[in-house]
Enzyme design. Structure first.
Site, PDB file in Angstrom:
ATOM      1  CG  ASN B 396      -0.275   4.819  49.087  1.00  0.00           C
ATOM      2  OD1 ASN B 396      -1.471   4.578  49.255  1.00  0.00           O
ATOM      3  ND2 ASN B 396       0.181   6.051  48.988  1.00  0.00           N
ATOM      4  CG  ASP B 397      -0.767   3.382  44.439  1.00  0.00           C
ATOM      5  OD1 ASP B 397      -1.346   4.252  45.121  1.00  0.00           O
ATOM      6  OD2 ASP B 397       0.067   3.640  43.556  1.00  0.00           O
ATOM      7  CB  VAL B 398      -0.669  -3.032  46.687  1.00  0.00           C
ATOM      8  CG1 VAL B 398       0.188  -2.901  45.437  1.00  0.00           C
ATOM      9  CG2 VAL B 398       0.154  -2.837  47.940  1.00  0.00           C
TER      10      VAL B 398
END
Lengths: 106, 472
Positions: B396-398
């Site tokens: 997600n965040d990456v």
């Protein structure tokens, strides 16, 4: 500052710089095995543990020495074995050669 | 003048040190890495054998010493080797953390032993007092801190940041006690009380330092504790005046330092901030929405199958969700299926995918993914423009493009440029946010199709669908 401390400090600084040089060239893909390998290397603490264990003369010192040797031995044995196990996986034959491919082509 | 035997021993230690450096150097390619580790092991065996040579030559040890040495070695080696043989690759981070703990503990014990061996009430020489107190403190912090980290990684201690009122104050008090203990050791006569205070305070500090750190920051913490262990071992080397400990400890200290800095950079956070408190504690985001916003396009396994079957270049972006669902095998099955039909498949791996540096690579290597297909961030980012389908699994965040915009919690964090590929498929259980606690605009991108499923089950469906289209 004593001569001995100075010599040891020089060894420490130079080793740190060598380590920095060598390790900064290792690709991120191999960081886990490298860290585990480094972990095994600090297992060298067992050498120090053995040296003090053989100097122990009384109960308190026997206990401390026993702890030091036990912990150091876990570190050194476990570290090398697990690193070797991990690195075997990185040098396994490529999957294109195994039966998965043939099976799909039927 | 050195006796011939001592000359041989010293030379052997030097050879051992050389083995460690060259062994680490050989870890730069997967082909030579295994032999590198073995070379390092040879150096270790040599160092241990030479240590016994010294001991036998001195011949001062009591029978009890020899006995306890033998028992401790046998027990330790057996325990370590069994753990190492049986650990699952997903559990690797906690084992590495455990080895940090025991290494730090052993170093602290050596310090305590030598400190107590000094005549009570005597002023210690600086060449001894400084390293001995640093050895016990760093070793103590590493021991308790790594045990907590091990517990967090194994799920035995809550992975969430644990904070309590007055934590900062307590931290301050403990740091003060540690500083006082250092000053007492250096400036005053030795006493068992100083030793006790120093060890207890450093053990408490290790716990306080590790419990407020959130799960996402674990790669940084494990690396940092690795550096600490190296330093503790080097300090133990100063204490007993043994150069092989100093050299090896410094090498590991350097390794841990590099990894700590790289991991912190990959998460766009300073090491100090990470130690000061978890990610989750300052986002203030409240409840993350798990509803599916209207502008998100959902897709089906069938549709993904079509896309993959007619693609030329496919990029797989694995995240922790993949490892959590134990779906590595399914991913490699899908990749092999595509490869067998002449479709290029690569993996784009972010430095913090997984729970320790490079963890995802180990998980993929375990299921026979060839090293050449694992692309690091920069290499992968150069490939996205020519990628037909990007398959994001449990990451997600990456992949969050908000990192490129100003004023978000992840601004400046290096990300995988998944949004540059021609089509994007995200396999994810829900719309829940990642550790950063913010929504990911990638999911609302018009090129993106969301497939809400557990990674393992979802992939099994995708494989079945892809097979149909490929074999038509």
């Amino acid at each position: 500052m004593s001569q001995q401390l100075f010599t040891n400090f020089a060894i420490f600084v130079l080793s740190f710089l060598v380590g920095f040089e060598v390790i900064s060239k290792i690709p991120a893909t191999l960081h886990t095995p490298m860290m585990s390998g480094a972990n095994a290397i600090h297992g060298v603490v067992v050498v120090g543990s053995i040296l003090i264990a053989l100097e122990a003369q009384s109960a308190l010192f026997y206990v401390i020495a026993f702890i030091a040797v036990f912990l150091g031995a876990i570190n050194v044995a476990g570290g090398y074995v697990v690193t070797d196990r991990m690195l075997t996986m990185f040098s396994k034959p490529k999957p294109t050669k195994n039966s998965a491919k043939d099976g799909d082509d039927k | 003048m050195m006796s011939p035997l001592m000359a041989v021993v010293s030379l052997s230690y030097l050879i051992s040190a050389g083995c460690y450096v060259i062994g680490l150097h050989m870890m730069r390619t997967p082909k030579s890495a295994r032999n590198g580790n073995r070379l390092s092991a040879v150096g270790m065996v040599l160092a241990v054998v030479m240590t016994f040579v010294i001991a036998l030559q001195k011949n001062e040890a009591t029978l009890i010493s020899w006995l306890l040495l033998a028992v401790a070695l046998i027990l330790g080696i057996t325990y370590g080797a069994v753990k190492a043989r049986t650990v699952k690759m997903t559990d690797m981070p906690q084992l590495v953390s455990l080895f940090n703990a025991v290494g730090g503990g052993a170093a602290a014990a050596i310090g305590a032993f030598d400190y107590l061996s000094q005549p009570n009430g005597e002023h210690l020489a600086l060449a001894f007092s400084i390293p001995v107190i640093l050895d016990m403190i760093i070793g103590g912090i590493t021991f308790s801190g790594s045990l907590i980290a091990t517990g967090k990684l194994a799920g035995k201690v809550s992975g969430k940041p644990i904070t309590f009122p007055g934590a900062k104050l307590l931290n301050g008090v403990v740091v003060l006690i540690i500083l006082v203990a250092i000053a007492m050791t250096v400036g005053f006569a030795s006493s068992p009380w100083i030793l006790t205070i120093a060890i207890v305070a450093s053990l408490v500090f290790g716990i306080l330092m590790t419990i407020p750190i959130g799960g996402a920051d674990m790669p940084v913490v494990v690396s940092l504790l690795n550096a600490f262990t190296g330093l503790a071992v080097a300090m133990a080397g100063f204490v007993i005046n043994n150069q092989i400990l100093i050299i090896a400890g410094a090498l590991v200290g350097a390794a841990g330092t590099i990894l700590t800095l790289q991991m912190a950079a990959a998460m766009n956070r300073s090491v100090v901030k990470i130690i000061a408190g978890g990610f989750g504690t300052d986002d203030g985001g409240g409840a993350a929405t798990t509803d599916i916003p209207v502008d998100v396009k959902t897709t089906t396994a069938d549709d993904i199958g079509v896309q993959l079957a007619y693609a030329k270049n496919v990029m797989i972006i694995p995240g922790y969700g993949l490892a959590a669902a134990q779906a590595q095998r399914e991913v490699s099955d899908l990749a092999n299926l595509l490869l067998a039909h002449g479709i290029n498949v690569n993996y784009a791996i972010h430095p913090v995918a997984g729970r320790m540096p490079g963890h995802m690579n180990v998980l993929l290597a375990e299921v026979n993914v060839p090293y050449e297909q694992m692309k690091q961030m920069e290499e992968a980012n150069a490939m996205f423009e020519n990628t037909d389908v990007s398959l994001v699994i449990g990451a997600n965040d990456v992949t969050n493009p908000q990192a490129r915009e100003p004023h978000t919690v992840i601004t400046g964090m290096p990300i995988l440029d998944v949004d540059k590929s021609k089509s994007i498929v995200v396999i994810k259980r829900s719309m829940s946010t990642g550790y950063a606690g913010i929504q990911n605009p990638l999911f609302a991108n018009e090129k993106t199709g969301m497939f809400f499923a557990d990674a393992k089950k979802g992939l099994v469906e995708v494989i079945a669908a892809t097979k149909e289209y490929l074999e038509e």
